[in-house]
Design a protein around this motif. Structure first.
Motif, short mmCIF file in Angstrom:
data_model
loop_
_atom_site.label_atom_id
_atom_site.label_comp_id
_atom_site.label_asym_id
_atom_site.label_seq_id
_atom_site.Cartn_x
_atom_site.Cartn_y
_atom_site.Cartn_z
N SER A 280 11.59 16.19 1.17
CA SER A 280 12.47 17.23 2.02
C SER A 280 13.17 16.46 2.94
O SER A 280 14.50 16.91 2.83
N THR A 281 13.15 15.65 3.58
CA THR A 281 13.98 14.78 4.58
C THR A 281 14.89 14.00 3.63
O THR A 281 15.97 13.96 4.05
N PHE A 282 14.43 13.19 2.79
CA PHE A 282 15.39 12.44 2.02
C PHE A 282 16.35 13.57 1.10
O PHE A 282 17.45 13.29 0.96
N SER B 100 0.95 -1.05 -0.10
CA SER B 100 0.05 -0.01 0.05
C SER B 100 1.07 1.25 -0.07
O SER B 100 2.01 1.23 0.43
N VAL B 101 0.20 2.34 -0.32
CA VAL B 101 1.04 3.42 -0.57
C VAL B 101 1.56 3.95 0.97
O VAL B 101 2.83 4.65 0.86
N PHE B 102 0.82 3.94 2.03
CA PHE B 102 1.29 4.42 3.01
C PHE B 102 2.36 3.34 3.79
O PHE B 102 3.10 3.66 4.54
N VAL B 103 2.47 2.17 3.61
CA VAL B 103 3.63 1.35 3.82
C VAL B 103 4.78 1.65 2.98
O VAL B 103 6.05 1.86 3.40
N VAL B 104 4.62 2.14 1.69
CA VAL B 104 5.45 2.64 1.05
C VAL B 104 6.55 3.86 1.54
O VAL B 104 7.40 4.04 1.44
N LEU B 105 5.34 4.85 2.05
CA LEU B 105 5.73 6.08 2.66
C LEU B 105 6.56 5.76 3.93
O LEU B 105 7.44 6.57 4.20
N ARG B 106 6.29 4.80 4.65
CA ARG B 106 6.94 4.31 5.91
C ARG B 106 8.09 3.98 5.64
O ARG B 106 9.32 4.37 6.01
N LEU B 107 8.32 3.27 4.43
CA LEU B 107 9.68 2.61 4.11
C LEU B 107 10.59 3.89 3.57
O LEU B 107 11.69 4.12 3.78
N ALA C 123 14.17 5.15 5.01
CA ALA C 123 15.30 5.68 4.12
C ALA C 123 15.75 6.90 4.27
O ALA C 123 17.01 7.28 4.57
N GLY C 124 14.67 7.68 4.37
CA GLY C 124 15.20 9.29 4.38
C GLY C 124 15.99 9.65 5.93
O GLY C 124 17.00 10.48 6.01
N LEU C 125 15.22 8.91 6.97
CA LEU C 125 15.99 9.23 8.25
C LEU C 125 17.41 8.69 8.43
O LEU C 125 18.32 9.25 8.77
#
Length: 514
Positions: free
Chosen positions: A173-175, A104-111, A115-117
């Motif tokens: 922005s974090t990435f 799901s899109v929200f799982v991908v956003l968690r990934l 990665a960004g952190l």
């Protein structure tokens, strides 16, 4: 025997004198590492929660479009065939991951957040290592970046305050800021090696990727890169051909990116000034805890006039001040170019004198340790509301709960009926969230420079929800934009004559258009 005992005791005493300052230093290093570790654990738990405030819906919608149509995604928010600056290399990668994995899109956003952190932490570590060899410097620098702000938190993408990062850790922005720190470290290494022009091609391409992924953070990265070059102690003649080659490669990548015209964004500033004016408000309350870093920059400037952090701070201040004086308030997004060098300088000034045992030097360093340490503690307390994103609100003390902002609940409750690509009439916060699940809205919930009829769509939405609008006018708007669903509050006149399908947790109603 007396002489022999005294001679053997003297080295021991001298050794003890030399080792005495090491124990407080070791305790200090351990405290810094533990504090940084706890903050990172907090952010990891935030990623699991993924609180929703602000622009998360826009980024989720972007991944949705690239997942379903990676070559021709169209507008991410409305049913229109237009380009979008949100279609960056990073978002294309996330859309591809979603498409191939079925996640799901929200799982991908968690990934993406994880990665960004990770990229941000490793980038800070690499860049700080170019400025200091002290083992505690990277961890203390990370704490300074997150906590040395003010007592009124500023929550905005591209700003690394703890509360801001808790809400934007999954944003591009974090990435991009993580890439920026790696970019500065890479550029510093190229300059120190006095490498030939081919060594500049990689940094040039990375610079373009940074600008494509998040334009405002790209400005910060560019300011930092310019400071790195200008502060080089002995820039050889090979630097200028290399710099030119890198800039040409970067410009080529920017021009070749097929998803939007990067250079057209230079004409988009007039539509962004009003929303960014707030960045120039309450500067003391938002940034006063960074003042120890400004004092540290003064000290660094006295020791080395072309110190990279001093030059970085001066260039960033010039950009932000020019934005204020000219009324280009969107230039306030370059504020991290002012804050980052000051925050890093505060951390480096603390660790810079470790090992100096002179009495005067020790006292001076003790002052430099106490002042930033107090600022860090106060900054952490001011941003303690971030704890609310990982623990139940009722567990928080009242003074912390007052700083906590309740996340949005989302519109997952409409998905059993509303399908991907359906057009939903919505306004306000609903318009900023509904596209995250796949539908479109009539008017975009965010400013869209590339959408030619944005004003017309906004006006149509305003008329649709206005009290007293005849039903015939609403039906005409529905036909014009292919509206199949309406999200409105209970008793809203926009729902008159429509069938109620579902009710959300906050009382909103999903209506079906005949």
């Amino acid at each position: 025997m007396t002489v022999r005992r005294s001679s053997s005791a003297a080295p021991a005493a001298r050794t003890g004198a030399c080792r005495a300052p090491d124990r407080p230093a070791a305790v200090g290093r351990a405290a810094v590492l533990v504090a940084a570790g706890l903050v990172l654990v907090l952010l990891v738990l935030v990623i699991v929660r993924l609180p929703w405030l602000g622009d998360l819906g826009m980024h989720a919608a972007t991944v949705q479009r690239l997942r379903h149509s990676p070559l021709a995604p169209g507008n991410p928010l409305v049913d229109a065939d237009t380009p979008s600056p949100y279609y960056s290399p990073w978002m294309l990668l996330l859309g591809t991951v979603a498409r191939l994995s079925g996640l799901s899109v929200f799982v991908v956003l968690r990934l993406a957040a994880a990665a960004g952190l990770a990229l941000l932490v490793t980038g800070v570590w690499r860049y700080v290592r170019t400025l200091s060899a002290h083992r505690a410097a990277p961890a203390l620098a990370l704490l300074s970046l997150l906590l040395l702000w003010g007592t009124t938190p500023l929550r905005w993408s591209g700003f690394l305050g703890l509360e801001s990062l808790a809400l934007t850790v999954s944003y591009p922005s974090t990435f991009t800021l993580g890439l920026a720190f790696h970019f500065w470290a890479w550029l510093t290494g190229v300059l120190r090696r006095e490498a030939g022009w081919p060594a500049w091609l990689g940094p040039g391409a990375l610079w373009a990727v940074i600008l494509l992924c998040h334009q405002f953070s790209g400005v910060v990265a560019t300011v930092g890169a310019a400071a790195t070059v200008l502060a080089a102690r002995r820039p050889g003649r090979a630097v200028w051909p290399g710099l030119g080659a890198g800039l040409l490669v970067g410009a080529g990548v920017l021009g070749a990116w097929p998803y939007y015209d990067f250079f057209a964004l230079f004409g988009a500033g007039s539509g962004l000034e009003a929303v960014h004016r707030v960045l120039y408000e309450q500067p003391v309350a938002r940034f006063w805890l960074v003042l120890p870093g400004v004092a540290a920059l003064v000290a660094r400037g006295r020791r080395e006039r072309r110190d990279p952090l001093v030059v970085f701070f001066a260039l960033g201040t010039a950009v932000v001040a020019a934005g204020w004086l000219s009324g280009h308030y969107s230039w306030g997004r370059a504020l991290p170019a002012v804050l980052i060098p000051a925050q890093l300088a505060a951390a480096l000034e603390v660790v810079g004198g470790v090992g100096k045992v002179g009495v005067g030097r020790r006292r001076l360093r003790a002052g430099w340790t106490v002042l930033p340490a107090g600022a860090l503690l106060l900054g952490g307390w001011a941003q303690a509301g971030a704890l609310g994103y990982v623990v139940p609100r009722g567990v928080l003390p009242a003074v912390v709960e007052d700083r906590y902002r309740v996340p949005w609940t989302g519109y997952h409750w409409i998905t059993p009926w509303v399908r991907y690509g359906d057009v939903v009439m919505a306004e306000g916060r609903a318009a900023r969230q509904v596209p995250a699940y796949g539908p479109y809205t009539v008017a975009p919930g965010y400013p869209d420079f590339f959408l030619p009829d944005e004003a017309r769509r906004g006006a149509a939405t305003g008329v649709y929800f206005a009290e007293g609008t005849p039903g015939a006018v609403r039906r005409g708007i529905e036909r014009e934009y292919g509206v199949r669903w309406v999200v409105a509050g209970p008793g809203d006149p926009a729902g008159a004559g429509l069938r109620v399908v579902a009710r959300g947790p906050e009382g909103e109603v999903l209506y079906a258009v005949p």
